[in-house]
Enzyme design. Sequence first.
Site, short mmCIF file in Angstrom:
data_model
loop_
_atom_site.label_atom_id
_atom_site.label_comp_id
_atom_site.label_asym_id
_atom_site.label_seq_id
_atom_site.Cartn_x
_atom_site.Cartn_y
_atom_site.Cartn_z
N SER A 8 37.44 52.51 55.00
CA SER A 8 37.93 51.48 54.83
C SER A 8 39.59 51.41 54.83
CB SER A 8 37.39 51.03 53.55
OG SER A 8 38.26 50.63 52.40
N HIS A 33 36.08 48.71 57.98
CA HIS A 33 35.85 47.52 56.40
C HIS A 33 36.97 46.91 55.50
CE1 HIS A 33 33.45 47.53 52.98
NE2 HIS A 33 34.09 47.59 52.02
N ASP A 35 38.36 44.84 52.94
CA ASP A 35 38.37 44.20 51.94
C ASP A 35 39.36 43.42 51.05
OD1 ASP A 35 36.47 46.37 50.32
OD2 ASP A 35 37.53 48.08 51.36
N MET A 37 40.56 41.37 48.35
CA MET A 37 40.79 41.40 47.24
C MET A 37 41.67 39.85 45.97
SD MET A 37 40.71 45.34 46.24
CE MET A 37 39.43 46.63 47.01
N HIS A 66 34.43 42.20 53.41
CA HIS A 66 33.38 42.24 52.23
C HIS A 66 34.06 41.89 50.98
CE1 HIS A 66 33.67 45.23 48.30
NE2 HIS A 66 32.54 43.81 48.01
N MET A 68 35.96 40.17 47.90
CA MET A 68 36.10 39.80 46.94
C MET A 68 36.87 39.17 46.23
SD MET A 68 36.55 43.89 46.55
CE MET A 68 36.90 44.60 48.13
N MET A 137 28.04 48.98 45.89
CA MET A 137 28.71 49.74 45.27
C MET A 137 28.49 50.42 44.71
SD MET A 137 30.99 47.70 46.60
CE MET A 137 32.48 48.24 46.01
N GLY A 142 37.25 46.55 43.26
CA GLY A 142 39.23 46.49 42.75
C GLY A 142 39.91 47.27 43.04
N PHE A 143 39.70 48.70 43.49
CA PHE A 143 40.27 50.30 43.57
C PHE A 143 39.81 51.16 44.09
CE2 PHE A 143 41.39 47.67 39.85
CZ PHE A 143 43.01 47.46 40.11
N GLY A 144 40.46 51.84 45.19
CA GLY A 144 40.47 52.75 46.16
C GLY A 144 40.83 53.52 45.80
N GLY A 145 39.75 55.01 45.94
CA GLY A 145 39.80 56.43 45.56
C GLY A 145 39.01 56.75 44.14
N ASP A 175 29.52 51.87 48.99
CA ASP A 175 31.01 51.72 49.18
C ASP A 175 31.49 52.14 47.80
OD1 ASP A 175 33.29 50.67 49.86
OD2 ASP A 175 33.47 47.95 49.38
N GLY A 176 32.19 53.30 48.11
CA GLY A 176 32.82 53.25 46.83
C GLY A 176 32.82 54.27 46.63
N GLY A 197 36.98 55.13 52.07
CA GLY A 197 38.46 54.84 52.51
C GLY A 197 39.91 55.86 52.28
N SER A 198 39.90 56.51 51.14
CA SER A 198 40.32 57.61 51.36
C SER A 198 39.96 58.42 51.32
CB SER A 198 40.71 58.25 48.83
OG SER A 198 39.13 57.74 48.90
C1 DX5 Z 1 36.61 48.68 46.42
C2 DX5 Z 1 36.90 48.51 47.82
C3 DX5 Z 1 36.20 49.91 48.82
C4 DX5 Z 1 37.61 51.57 48.68
C5 DX5 Z 1 36.53 52.31 48.91
O1 DX5 Z 1 36.53 48.03 45.51
O2 DX5 Z 1 35.29 47.24 48.06
O3 DX5 Z 1 35.85 49.40 50.25
O4 DX5 Z 1 37.83 50.59 49.57
O5 DX5 Z 1 37.45 53.38 48.69
P1 DX5 Z 1 36.68 54.59 47.97
O6 DX5 Z 1 35.87 55.20 49.99
O7 DX5 Z 1 38.25 55.50 48.25
O8 DX5 Z 1 36.17 54.92 46.94
ZN ZN Z 2 34.84 46.90 50.36
#
Ligand code: DX5
Ligand code: ZN
Length: 219
Positions: A8, A33, A35, A37, A66, A68, A137, A142-145, A175-176, A197-198
Site C-alpha cells: 500500500s 495498492h 488507497d 480516501m 481501493h 474509500m 479489511m 482510514g489510516f495505515g499502521g 488489508d490492514g 503498507g507500513s
Molecule cells: C487502510 C488502508 C490500508 C493501509 C494498510 O484504510 O486501506 O491499505 O494502507 O496499512 P498497514 O499495512 O500499515 O496496516
Molecule cells: Zn487499502
Amino acid sequence: MAFRIAPSILSADFARLGEEVSSVISAGADIVHFDVMDNHYVPNLTVGPLVCAAIRPHTQAPIDVHLMVKPVDRLVPDFAKAGANIISFHPEASEHVDRTLQLIRDHGCKAGLVFNPATPLNYLDHVMDRLDLILIMSVNPGFGGQSFIPSALPKLREARRRIDASGRDIWLEVDGGVKVDNIRAVAEAGADTFVAGSAIFSTPDYRATIAAMRAELAR
Ligand code: DX5
Ligand code: ZN
C-alpha cells in the site's frame, strides 16, 4: 495457490512516489495498492485519479485502487482512465452495489467489494458473478499502521468458503496490519492477496521484507 503481495503506497514517501512504486515492484511485489480516501466516507484525505495517472508510467504491475469514498460511481471512469486495473469499493458507500460493480467492469477493470470489520458478508449473496475480488479489511479504514483485528480470520475463512463454492476465480485480499509475523496465519485463513503498507515501507530493505513474507507463505 499463487500468493500476491500488494504494497500500500499510503506508507510510501509521497515526494518520491514514482520511484517508490518502481522500487517496491522490482523488490518482488506483485501489485500496487492505491488507497483513495475522501474525508467523508473515512476520516482522512489522500490521492485521486491524477496521482494514479502519474504513477502509471512507473510500473507495469496492476494498480489496485481501493476506493474509500462516498459516492463511488462518479470516480470509476476517472480511475479507469488513469490506468487502474482493479477498482474496489465499500458496499455501504454505493446506493446500487450491483450497478457499481457493472460500471467498473464496463470500464475494463476488475471489480472488488470491500468489507469493513463490522460489515457482514451478506452483500456477497447476489453478486458473486459480478466480482473479481473480495477485500476483507482487518482494520477500520482510514489510516495505515493500525493493528490487525483478529475477527478478520474467521471472516476470511467464510469468504474463502463462498469463493470455493462459487467455483469462480475471485481473489481474496486482506488489508490492514499484515506483517511478516502474521501473514502465514492470514494465508491459512484463505487469503491469497496481501496488502501491506507500513510493514513494507517502514523497513529499509523492501526486498528483504517481501522475501521474508514469501518465506512465511511457503513454510
Ligand atoms: C487502510 C488502508 C490500508 C493501509 C494498510 O484504510 O486501506 O491499505 O494502507 O496499512 P498497514 O499495512 O500499515 O496496516
Ligand atoms: Zn487499502
